[in-house]
Scaffold this active site. Structure first.
Site, short mmCIF file in Angstrom:
data_model
loop_
_atom_site.label_atom_id
_atom_site.label_comp_id
_atom_site.label_asym_id
_atom_site.label_seq_id
_atom_site.Cartn_x
_atom_site.Cartn_y
_atom_site.Cartn_z
N ASN A 1 1.05 2.20 5.41
CA ASN A 1 -0.08 1.30 5.65
C ASN A 1 0.44 0.11 6.44
OD1 ASN A 1 -1.88 2.88 4.05
ND2 ASN A 1 -0.96 2.02 2.21
N GLU B 1 -0.10 -3.77 0.89
CA GLU B 1 -0.04 -4.84 -0.10
C GLU B 1 1.31 -5.54 -0.09
OE1 GLU B 1 -0.87 -2.91 -3.79
OE2 GLU B 1 -2.96 -2.50 -3.26
N VAL B 2 2.36 -4.79 0.15
CA VAL B 2 3.71 -5.37 0.14
C VAL B 2 4.18 -5.51 1.60
CG1 VAL B 2 6.08 -5.10 -0.64
CG2 VAL B 2 4.20 -4.29 -2.09
N HIS C 1 7.39 0.15 4.47
CA HIS C 1 7.72 1.24 3.55
C HIS C 1 6.92 2.47 3.90
CE1 HIS C 1 4.52 -1.25 1.79
NE2 HIS C 1 4.00 -0.13 1.31
N HIS D 1 5.38 5.85 2.15
CA HIS D 1 5.06 6.56 0.91
C HIS D 1 5.34 8.04 1.14
CE1 HIS D 1 2.42 3.29 -0.88
NE2 HIS D 1 2.38 2.93 0.40
N ARG E 1 11.04 5.21 -6.93
CA ARG E 1 9.73 5.73 -7.33
C ARG E 1 8.69 4.61 -7.38
NH1 ARG E 1 10.60 10.92 -8.34
NH2 ARG E 1 12.73 11.42 -8.94
N ASP E 2 7.49 4.94 -6.91
CA ASP E 2 6.39 3.98 -6.95
C ASP E 2 6.03 3.69 -8.40
OD1 ASP E 2 4.01 3.12 -4.67
OD2 ASP E 2 3.51 2.93 -6.80
N ILE E 3 5.78 2.42 -8.70
CA ILE E 3 5.50 2.01 -10.07
C ILE E 3 4.12 2.51 -10.54
CG2 ILE E 3 4.39 -0.23 -9.61
CD1 ILE E 3 6.40 -1.40 -11.70
P1 AMP Z 1 1.14 -0.58 0.08
O1 AMP Z 1 -0.25 -0.77 -0.47
O2 AMP Z 1 1.20 0.45 1.18
O3 AMP Z 1 1.74 -1.91 0.51
O4 AMP Z 1 2.02 0.02 -1.08
C1 AMP Z 1 2.72 -0.77 -1.99
C2 AMP Z 1 3.13 0.13 -3.11
O5 AMP Z 1 4.16 -0.51 -3.83
C3 AMP Z 1 2.02 0.48 -4.11
O6 AMP Z 1 1.85 1.90 -4.16
C4 AMP Z 1 2.55 -0.08 -5.44
O7 AMP Z 1 2.23 0.73 -6.54
C5 AMP Z 1 4.05 -0.14 -5.18
N1 AMP Z 1 4.80 -1.13 -5.95
C6 AMP Z 1 4.50 -2.43 -6.15
N2 AMP Z 1 5.46 -3.02 -6.88
C7 AMP Z 1 6.38 -2.08 -7.16
C8 AMP Z 1 7.61 -2.07 -7.88
N3 AMP Z 1 8.09 -3.18 -8.49
N4 AMP Z 1 8.30 -0.91 -7.96
C9 AMP Z 1 7.83 0.21 -7.37
N5 AMP Z 1 6.69 0.26 -6.66
C10 AMP Z 1 5.96 -0.87 -6.56
#
Ligand code: AMP
Length: 121
Positions: free
Chosen positions: A93, A101-102, A106, A108, A34-36
């Protein structure tokens, strides 16, 4: 893609078990949690365990088996979470301009209610 995978990104740490996650699915190739910071009543992130930076990297370098597993896992998780009834949206993304961001590929999986418009101006 010439960019180097960052072994210390947050999802790499989750895969290695160095930080916890709210896991909803796992097999040899795929992990989902689950997304945080959920943006919908159900917001799950589905990731391959191998180190791909983005969809561009995954689509160019993943094996056909990994691609199939990713697709099947997403469908399975949607079904398990009753999202087929409510409908759902898949987003990935790719790159900073798209809001990634990560830097670990991934998808969503968003659902569980009426979702806002896809792109807001
Ligand atoms: P993106 O902007 O597409 O890279 O999405 C990254 C997603 O990772 C965002 O929706 C964040 O809320 C989520 N996220 C970041 N850190 C964590 C974590 N430790 N556990 C779960 N989701 C996370």
């Amino acid at each position: 893609m010439s960019e180097k995978y960052d072994e210390n990104n947050i999802f790499a740490k989750i895969i290695r078990g160095e930080i916890p996650c709210d896991k909803v699915f796992e097999n040899d190739m795929i992990l989902a949690f689950r997304d945080i910071a959920p943006k919908a009543p159900v917001h799950i992130l589905v990731i391959p365990k191998r180190p791909y930076i983005s969809f561009a990297d995954f689509s160019a370098h993943a094996s056909p088996e990994e691609m199939a597993e990713m697709t099947r896992a997403i469908g399975h998780i949607a079904q398990e979470n009753h999202l087929e009834k409510t409908g759902y949206r898949l987003i990935t993304n790719c790159g900073k301009n798209a809001g990634q961001e990560v830097p670990h590929f991934h998808v969503h999986l968003l659902g569980g209610g009426t979702l806002p418009p896809f792109i807001q101006s």
